[in-house]
Design an enzyme around this catalytic site. Sequence first.
Site, short mmCIF file in Angstrom:
data_model
loop_
_atom_site.label_atom_id
_atom_site.label_comp_id
_atom_site.label_asym_id
_atom_site.label_seq_id
_atom_site.Cartn_x
_atom_site.Cartn_y
_atom_site.Cartn_z
N HIS A 358 0.81 -1.23 0.00
CA HIS A 358 0.00 0.00 0.00
C HIS A 358 0.83 1.27 0.00
O HIS A 358 0.28 2.35 0.19
CB HIS A 358 -0.89 0.05 1.25
CG HIS A 358 -2.09 -0.84 1.17
ND1 HIS A 358 -3.28 -0.45 0.59
CD2 HIS A 358 -2.30 -2.10 1.62
CE1 HIS A 358 -4.15 -1.43 0.68
NE2 HIS A 358 -3.59 -2.44 1.29
N LYS A 546 -9.28 13.10 4.83
CA LYS A 546 -8.43 11.92 4.72
C LYS A 546 -7.42 11.97 5.87
O LYS A 546 -7.33 12.95 6.59
CB LYS A 546 -7.71 11.85 3.38
CG LYS A 546 -6.91 13.10 3.03
CD LYS A 546 -6.27 12.99 1.65
CE LYS A 546 -7.28 13.14 0.53
NZ LYS A 546 -7.41 11.95 -0.29
N ARG A 547 -6.66 10.90 6.03
CA ARG A 547 -5.59 10.88 7.02
C ARG A 547 -4.64 12.06 6.79
O ARG A 547 -4.42 12.45 5.65
CB ARG A 547 -4.83 9.55 6.81
CG ARG A 547 -3.86 9.16 7.87
CD ARG A 547 -3.45 7.71 7.66
NE ARG A 547 -2.90 7.42 6.35
CZ ARG A 547 -1.63 7.58 6.02
NH1 ARG A 547 -0.76 8.02 6.91
NH2 ARG A 547 -1.20 7.28 4.82
N LYS A 552 -0.03 14.15 1.50
CA LYS A 552 -1.41 14.41 1.07
C LYS A 552 -1.68 15.91 0.93
O LYS A 552 -2.70 16.32 0.39
CB LYS A 552 -2.39 13.75 2.05
CG LYS A 552 -2.31 12.22 2.01
CD LYS A 552 -3.23 11.56 3.03
CE LYS A 552 -3.05 10.06 3.11
NZ LYS A 552 -3.60 9.32 1.98
N THR A 654 -8.99 6.00 -1.96
CA THR A 654 -10.36 5.51 -2.20
C THR A 654 -11.37 6.60 -1.90
O THR A 654 -12.49 6.55 -2.37
CB THR A 654 -10.68 4.25 -1.35
OG1 THR A 654 -10.39 4.52 0.02
CG2 THR A 654 -9.88 3.05 -1.82
N LYS A 658 -15.17 7.67 -3.60
CA LYS A 658 -16.42 7.95 -2.86
C LYS A 658 -17.00 9.29 -3.27
O LYS A 658 -18.21 9.45 -3.44
CB LYS A 658 -16.15 7.88 -1.36
CG LYS A 658 -15.78 6.49 -0.88
CD LYS A 658 -15.04 6.50 0.45
CE LYS A 658 -14.34 5.17 0.67
NZ LYS A 658 -13.28 5.22 1.70
#
Length: 819
Positions: A358, A546-547, A552, A654, A658
Amino acid sequence: MNHTFNKEEFKQSVESMLKALYRKSLSDATQQQIFQAVCYAIKEEIVDNWMATHQAYNENDSKIVYYMSMEFLMGRALGNNLINMGAYEGVKEALEEMGLDLNVIEDQERDYALGNGGLGRLAACFLDSLATLGYPAYGCGIRYKYGMFKQQIRDGYQIEAPDNWLKHGNPFEMRRDEYTYEVKFGGHIQHIIDDEGRDQYVQEDYQSVLAVPYDLPIIGYGNNVVNTLRIWDAEPINTFSLEFFDKGDYQKAVEQENLAKNIVEVLYPNDNHYAGKELRLKQQYFFISASVRAAVDRYKNLHDGDVRKMYEKVCFQLNDTHPTVAVPELMRVLIDEEGLGWDEAWNITTKVCAYTNHTIMAEALEKWPIDLFSRLLPRIYQIVEEINRRFTHEIRSRYPGNEEKIEKMAILYNGQVRMAYLAIAGSFSVNGVARLHTEILKNQELKHFYEMMPWKFNNKTNGITQRRFLLHGNPLQAAWITDKIGDSWITNLPDIEGMATYADNGAAREEFRQIKRQNKLRLAAYIKAHNGVEVNPDSIFDVQVKRLHEYKRQLMNIMHVMYLYNKVKENPSIDMVPRTFIFGAKAAAGYRRAKLTIKLINSVADVINNDPEINGKIKVVFIEDYRVSNAEIIFAASDVSEQISTASKEASGTGNMKFMLNGAVTLGTMDGANVEIVEEVGAENAFIFGLSSDEVINYEQRGGYYPMEIYNNDADVRKVLNQMIDGTFAKGDKEMFRELYDSLLNSWGGGRPDCYFMLKDFRSYAEAQERIDKAYRNQEWWAKAAILNIAKSGKFTSDRTIQQYVDEIWHLEKIEINK
């Protein structure tokens, strides 16, 4: 339950459960008690199908996949269970007749605190798809008492509080004492030769705990299949030592109890210190040892105690590197407990284990200090040593004289156990989770392994379950889609392509806009209740949830908000569509810079939201304790999906899927699954910016770039950066955000500055944001693009991903449960 649901029986069952559990009638029961009673009433129906499913496993001698993961981010169970049973509307009506509201009852349930980020939510989606497609599977994990943590925001800072999700118990779980195992840590290994001349390895002077399983039902949609998520709790072998207590050694008296308690207390203990690392490794071995032995015992019971063809009926899918100890643990069980020789055990192990990677980032590929690993897991370490000896021999045979290969590929190297390399050596399949990610693994991070064993590598682009994230999370849009094209999309998401014809239909576009507005009103009410901030439902809802991690780039997002605020301050009459920037993220407890980013977001929000001069043009909201249940509300209401990771860093994502399914338009880099999303929907229906993955990798190979050039040449960027250290957003404190400033411009902690290319991509990002502002003004175009995003989301169902795993890795056969 879908075809036999009887409202009157259900009502009676709820009332009798209230009596049996609480000695209460409906009129004097609390909402929590009613929730419990409803769950227990439904559970009776579930258990019949659960038993029938496992009977079918046994009768068919089904091959089973054991999906091994440190995380399962399940969300709440009640609503999802009712939907998959086909009982949601029936139960809702029955409860209304009893004067009860299903939405209120659902809100009594705490999200299962068994996961954190995308890795754990993927595991949950996969379990849903496995059951819905009718494939035999167990999820295997840990029954964390307090999850990662419940996030509270105080004075803009993240505060970690225990997430006591089990406070009222979990009505859907079943404790299974009959499958308890002892798990051993530490001590030393005694090598003896038995009467028949065979080697025996005996662990002595160890500490141990009991692994006690709790089973949770995973219900397939409309097919009566109920698979199992098995989460392991740790219990002491002796809870209390009266002997030590009587001697006054109170610590020693409860030592065993504390050992057990610590193992299952929290998800991902803070591992920036030795004790945290040790606890994390204990957690991994704890649930893996119990899961592996349960799988071996189950197979033996069905095959006269003979394990030699176990690979025909068992597959272990290792969800990232955390479960990698399954490789040496299965070897230990086969050699030490089943009496097999090394070669035969290795043949079985390497046909049973499969590994999902991952992460592209080298620092995230798990490594353990050899001294810690060997002390905590002495027998496992001996086996890893032998795996490494044989593997390095194989490398030398293949590449004679090339010692660089050993440095790049050895499992044991430089005082460390490299878990990803152990997983690759011990597995028959290695998969990435998006096409770009898999290519980068093959050509960059794992290229030596790919060169040596290319047949192991494959791609499985991630997916999500439309049943939770559309059918349950966005009922208005789900009903609208079903009204237009029927309900086959619920189990065959590619059928949603039928919505594409409505993108050009003016009436359908207006219907979509009205649904989106209702969902925005719902989220606005949530924000008002939880944040005390009024947001404009007619503004653009621009969302990044998100995390929290530097790659990110939540920091780049809030820097753009600062930039936009400066523009409005310079020109209060500026023509812009009002924008609500919504953030939600947990930062790992020990990740200082991520936590400082949360503080910056909240500090910027405080200034902007309380500045009357900007006339409501910008609002900033940080949603506390981001989790599955509030995510469903957020996705449904979003206009813009921020997927802005540094290209080449995000394995898949992901959340991007969504948002797409719920009619948000992607603002993103060509990274992870964004690449495939843009392929499906077309670049004209997304807002793409920034460096490509190749460009990022090229810069990295040259040692980075010089962010100071951008600082010197771009006045807007310079102003934003200076505001981090002039107190503008910190009530005059010039040092509060100094670390963030330094991370972008200076060599912080010995690393190169701006290693996630935030300044390099900033101008491109700001331009993409301007394009969004222009595009949103044309509401007809925007609704068309949103509907096309929905229509083109079919590829990104976890049903498709699971079918690919089945076809290419697991080779399972479907079971049918007829009632």
